[in-house]
Design a protein around this motif. Structure first.
Motif, PDB file in Angstrom:
ATOM      1  N   ILE A  26      54.468  -1.631  58.049  1.00 36.05           N
ATOM      2  CA  ILE A  26      54.751  -0.067  57.687  1.00 36.05           C
ATOM      3  C   ILE A  26      54.674   0.059  56.219  1.00 36.05           C
ATOM      4  N   GLN A  27      55.443  -0.647  55.467  1.00 34.21           N
ATOM      5  CA  GLN A  27      55.426  -0.622  53.906  1.00 34.21           C
ATOM      6  C   GLN A  27      53.919  -0.812  53.202  1.00 34.21           C
ATOM      7  N   PHE A  28      53.320  -1.750  53.914  1.00 34.79           N
ATOM      8  CA  PHE A  28      51.816  -1.902  53.397  1.00 34.79           C
ATOM      9  C   PHE A  28      50.896  -0.943  53.569  1.00 34.79           C
ATOM     10  N   ARG A  29      51.113  -0.380  54.911  1.00 36.84           N
ATOM     11  CA  ARG A  29      50.305   0.579  55.308  1.00 36.84           C
ATOM     12  C   ARG A  29      50.538   1.823  54.434  1.00 36.84           C
ATOM     13  N   ASN A  30      51.861   2.222  54.149  1.00 36.82           N
ATOM     14  CA  ASN A  30      52.240   3.505  53.314  1.00 36.82           C
ATOM     15  C   ASN A  30      51.687   3.242  51.980  1.00 36.82           C
ATOM     16  N   LEU A  31      51.748   2.074  51.487  1.00 30.95           N
ATOM     17  CA  LEU A  31      51.342   1.830  50.133  1.00 30.95           C
ATOM     18  C   LEU A  31      49.958   2.137  49.832  1.00 30.95           C
ATOM     19  N   ARG A  32      48.973   1.782  51.024  1.00 31.36           N
ATOM     20  CA  ARG A  32      47.433   1.855  50.832  1.00 31.36           C
ATOM     21  C   ARG A  32      47.256   3.373  50.956  1.00 31.36           C
ATOM     22  N   LYS A  33      48.003   4.140  52.120  1.00 33.31           N
ATOM     23  CA  LYS A  33      47.546   5.356  52.505  1.00 33.31           C
ATOM     24  C   LYS A  33      48.020   6.246  51.180  1.00 33.31           C
ATOM     25  N   CYS A  34      49.008   6.056  50.450  1.00 33.61           N
ATOM     26  CA  CYS A  34      49.469   6.894  49.469  1.00 33.61           C
ATOM     27  C   CYS A  34      49.005   6.831  47.842  1.00 33.61           C
ATOM     28  N   ASP A  35      48.106   5.672  48.006  1.00 34.60           N
ATOM     29  CA  ASP A  35      47.363   5.214  46.660  1.00 34.60           C
ATOM     30  C   ASP A  35      46.192   5.975  46.578  1.00 34.60           C
ATOM     31  N   ARG A  36      46.136   7.012  45.647  1.00 33.40           N
ATOM     32  CA  ARG A  36      44.929   7.808  45.687  1.00 33.40           C
ATOM     33  C   ARG A  36      43.923   7.152  44.866  1.00 33.40           C
ATOM     34  N   PHE A  37      44.044   6.165  44.342  1.00 32.68           N
ATOM     35  CA  PHE A  37      42.970   5.248  43.644  1.00 32.68           C
ATOM     36  C   PHE A  37      42.712   3.912  44.813  1.00 32.68           C
ATOM     37  N   TYR A  39      40.567   1.539  47.058  1.00 30.92           N
ATOM     38  CA  TYR A  39      39.235   1.342  47.192  1.00 30.92           C
ATOM     39  C   TYR A  39      38.530   2.161  48.117  1.00 30.92           C
ATOM     40  N   GLU A  40      39.252   2.141  49.295  1.00 32.25           N
ATOM     41  CA  GLU A  40      38.456   2.746  50.467  1.00 32.25           C
ATOM     42  C   GLU A  40      38.931   4.470  50.671  1.00 32.25           C
ATOM     43  N   SER A  41      39.355   4.860  49.821  1.00 35.92           N
ATOM     44  CA  SER A  41      39.759   6.374  49.770  1.00 35.92           C
ATOM     45  C   SER A  41      38.551   7.204  50.519  1.00 35.92           C
ATOM     46  N   GLY A  42      38.896   8.345  51.096  1.00 37.94           N
ATOM     47  CA  GLY A  42      37.872   9.136  51.542  1.00 37.94           C
ATOM     48  C   GLY A  42      37.710  10.378  50.687  1.00 37.94           C
ATOM     49  N   ASN A  43      38.143  10.438  49.393  1.00 36.18           N
ATOM     50  CA  ASN A  43      37.914  11.307  48.474  1.00 36.18           C
ATOM     51  C   ASN A  43      36.491  11.032  47.911  1.00 36.18           C
ATOM     52  N   PRO A  44      35.527  12.286  47.888  1.00 31.75           N
ATOM     53  CA  PRO A  44      34.333  11.745  47.567  1.00 31.75           C
ATOM     54  C   PRO A  44      34.141  11.700  45.966  1.00 31.75           C
ATOM     55  N   LEU A  45      35.176  12.278  45.184  1.00 33.87           N
ATOM     56  CA  LEU A  45      35.129  12.263  43.871  1.00 33.87           C
ATOM     57  C   LEU A  45      35.453  10.757  43.243  1.00 33.87           C
ATOM     58  N   ILE A  46      36.293  10.018  43.768  1.00 33.17           N
ATOM     59  CA  ILE A  46      36.796   8.445  43.576  1.00 33.17           C
ATOM     60  C   ILE A  46      36.341   7.518  44.505  1.00 33.17           C
ATOM     61  N   ARG A  47      35.711   7.890  45.684  1.00 29.90           N
ATOM     62  CA  ARG A  47      35.397   6.758  46.471  1.00 29.90           C
ATOM     63  C   ARG A  47      34.036   5.971  46.301  1.00 29.90           C
TER      64      ARG A  47
END
Length: 190
Positions: A26-37, A39-47
């Motif tokens: 859970i901790q690792f999932r939350n770290l990845r999910k909450c990191d806006r940078f 590398y697999e982010s869905g944000n089109p401006l930074i992905r």
């Protein structure tokens, strides 16, 4: 809770029991999910693009060690595992896949048909198609034509008929009406 978690039998292939495995997961999932940078982010401006992600996923720690070390010539494929002639053989560093950095080259323009579009700009590439140049490449969309006769005043009959999007939306106009006046010219729809 700490003593209970430590007393649990470790999971198969793990160092901790089910309680700590769940908490760590859970901790690792939350770290990845909450990191806006991330590398697999869905944000089109930074992905990263799909092809960039494919390049990132094919690199291994063994290749990183090969590329950053002066004396390493061969290494096992899975660096954290013990070398084994069959399961984890040592290979030359050149045999490991590298990263194609051309995929990170900044796109200045996009080429659609014979038309160049600056990054961030949108242009009509045909009578019924609009393309926007993004850093990932051209993004083209069909235009909804409200009035086929206004379209015929801006584009030739041949250009409209060659555009499949226009042909679908305005076919009725070409069959129903004999001609449309466009300034000095008349365009026949028969």
């Amino acid at each position: 809770m700490l003593s209970g978690g430590l007393a649990e039998t470790p999971l198969h292939g793990g160092l901790v029991g089910p309680t700590f495995a769940c908490i760590i997961g859970i901790q690792f999932r939350n770290l990845r999910k909450c990191d806006r940078f991330w590398y697999e982010s869905g944000n089109p401006l930074i992905r990263f693009t799909d092809s960039q992600l494919a390049e990132i996923r094919k690199i291994t720690l063994s290749k990183v060690i090969c590329d950053t070390s002066d004396e390493v010539i061969s290494i096992q494929r899975a660096n954290f595992d013990i070398p084994d002639p069959f399961l984890n053989p040592r290979v030359n560093c050149d045999a490991l896949p590298g990263v194609n950095l051309e995929l990170w080259k900044e796109r200045i323009t996009c080429k659609v048909n014979d038309l160049s579009i600056e990054t961030g700009d949108a242009r009509r590439t045909s009578p019924c198609v609009m393309c926007t140049c993004t850093k990932e490449g051209p993004l083209c969309q069909s235009l909804k034509i409200e009035n086929c006769f206004h379209l015929a005043q801006s584009f030739s009959r041949q250009a409209i008929l060659q555009d499949h999007v226009c042909k679908v939306q305005c076919a009725f106009a070409f069959r129903a009406f004999p001609s449309v006046k466009t300034g000095e010219n008349r365009i026949g729809f028969s």
